[in-house]
Design a protein around this motif. Sequence first.
Motif, short mmCIF file in Angstrom:
data_model
loop_
_atom_site.label_atom_id
_atom_site.label_comp_id
_atom_site.label_asym_id
_atom_site.label_seq_id
_atom_site.Cartn_x
_atom_site.Cartn_y
_atom_site.Cartn_z
N GLY A 320 41.14 -33.58 -8.94
CA GLY A 320 42.51 -33.34 -8.52
C GLY A 320 43.42 -34.47 -8.90
O GLY A 320 43.01 -35.47 -9.48
N TYR A 321 44.68 -34.30 -8.56
CA TYR A 321 45.68 -35.33 -8.83
C TYR A 321 46.69 -35.36 -7.69
O TYR A 321 46.78 -34.42 -6.89
CB TYR A 321 46.41 -35.06 -10.16
N ARG A 322 47.42 -36.44 -7.62
CA ARG A 322 48.47 -36.62 -6.61
C ARG A 322 49.61 -37.42 -7.23
O ARG A 322 49.37 -38.40 -7.93
CB ARG A 322 47.93 -37.33 -5.36
N VAL A 323 50.84 -36.98 -6.99
CA VAL A 323 52.02 -37.70 -7.46
C VAL A 323 52.95 -37.90 -6.27
O VAL A 323 52.91 -37.13 -5.29
CB VAL A 323 52.75 -36.93 -8.58
N GLY A 324 53.77 -38.93 -6.34
CA GLY A 324 54.65 -39.19 -5.22
C GLY A 324 55.75 -40.18 -5.55
O GLY A 324 55.75 -40.80 -6.62
N VAL A 325 56.67 -40.30 -4.62
CA VAL A 325 57.74 -41.29 -4.69
C VAL A 325 57.73 -42.08 -3.40
O VAL A 325 57.32 -41.58 -2.35
CB VAL A 325 59.12 -40.63 -4.91
N LEU A 326 58.18 -43.32 -3.49
CA LEU A 326 58.14 -44.23 -2.34
C LEU A 326 59.40 -45.05 -2.29
O LEU A 326 59.94 -45.46 -3.33
CB LEU A 326 56.91 -45.13 -2.45
N HIS A 327 59.88 -45.32 -1.08
CA HIS A 327 61.05 -46.19 -0.89
C HIS A 327 60.72 -47.25 0.15
O HIS A 327 60.28 -46.94 1.26
CB HIS A 327 62.26 -45.39 -0.43
N GLU A 328 60.91 -48.52 -0.23
CA GLU A 328 60.70 -49.64 0.69
C GLU A 328 61.98 -49.88 1.50
O GLU A 328 63.07 -50.01 0.94
CB GLU A 328 60.37 -50.92 -0.09
#
Length: 398
Positions: A320-328
């Motif tokens: 499988g795979y996983r993608v994402g965005v993150l904000h500090e």
Amino acid sequence: NFSALSLSTAYPAGMSLDVLYGANAIISYATPADYRQVTALGWSWNPNQREVATLWQADRPAKLAALTAEENRLYGTLYTLTGAGLRSAASQMSGQLIADSQSGSLELLRGTNRNLAAMLHEEPATDHVQVRQFRQWGRTGTYAVAGRDVQGNGTIVNVEFMNKPQVRAGIGFATLKGSTVSLSGPGVSTLEQTGGHVYAQFRPGKFFVDAHLGVGRTNGRHDRQLTAWGMSATGSAGGQHWFGRLAVGQDRVQAQERQEWSLALLGERVARDGFHETGDDLLRVSAAAARDSRLAAELSYGRSLAGGVKTGRGFRRNYGYRVGVLHEFRNTDTTANLTWGGSPLRIVSQKAGADAVQAELAASWETAGSWKLSAGVQGEWRRFGSNFGVNAALSYSW
């Protein structure tokens, strides 16, 4: 005998003459008229270098005066340095490695936090024990101040003592050894983090809530060098760390496919004790205790096979795979409050971008019995920096 020295007009504005007296000679050097103001010389200080240059100017001996033994230890070499040498000396004397090590400690702890979260992303199984080995490395580039390289190797052990259709829970411990190298000058900071954690997940239907919380001990050592003077300094400090994650999401299983959306809040906190360096007193500093934390929101989507694909040797393969965005929300840089020769220095690490994109690939092989082997790679890219990781895990179910 002389009462004054004049500088040739061939030299740029902003320079003056300083002298060193030998047994049978007087040597004059063209030096900045004011160490704080060097723009007219065609270069500039970064914020950390400027902190040191301000102290150089404040303690500067009187013009044409013979240096005392104490003054000669610093200025006897400083007068001989050119612009590049001065910038290098200021960076090394600033102690930026100490600030960078604080940032590195948070980055390594984020790696532990994310690897534990990845273990919870896996398809629920029966009660089991899992051991995951991971390695991570990253670089923050040089912009406002010098950048840093961070790397580490860690181990996570989870024991899942409850695994029911709607609830799973477990305990575990994690240990990591890492290092931070500051691009401000020669030296390295080594780090050990060891602690325990608990985790739980609730799945009333297609939605889920999961969380984990960890606490532990951090120990670090800093070794720095001052090249032009051939000096070194060393310091060690203990401390504590905490990390956690809370996520909500939706899980959909269709035929052979499993999809998952999640929104998570994750954070890390590192508390370092104050310490005094040992070694050459021209370089060594005292560092005040530091408390630094990070808090981020993460939106991610994952897709994998549900149930797996049987192979010809009795194995069941999943990928499988996983993608994402993150904000500090806070602290993509850190500050070290130091004291050098009785004078304060406020030193910062290079700030990284607050927004990041993430990607992860994973695969697993499960036997017809109770064993499962999994592996994966991770990447994160943000302004001024990037981080990467690899992992492998072995689990046994009963």
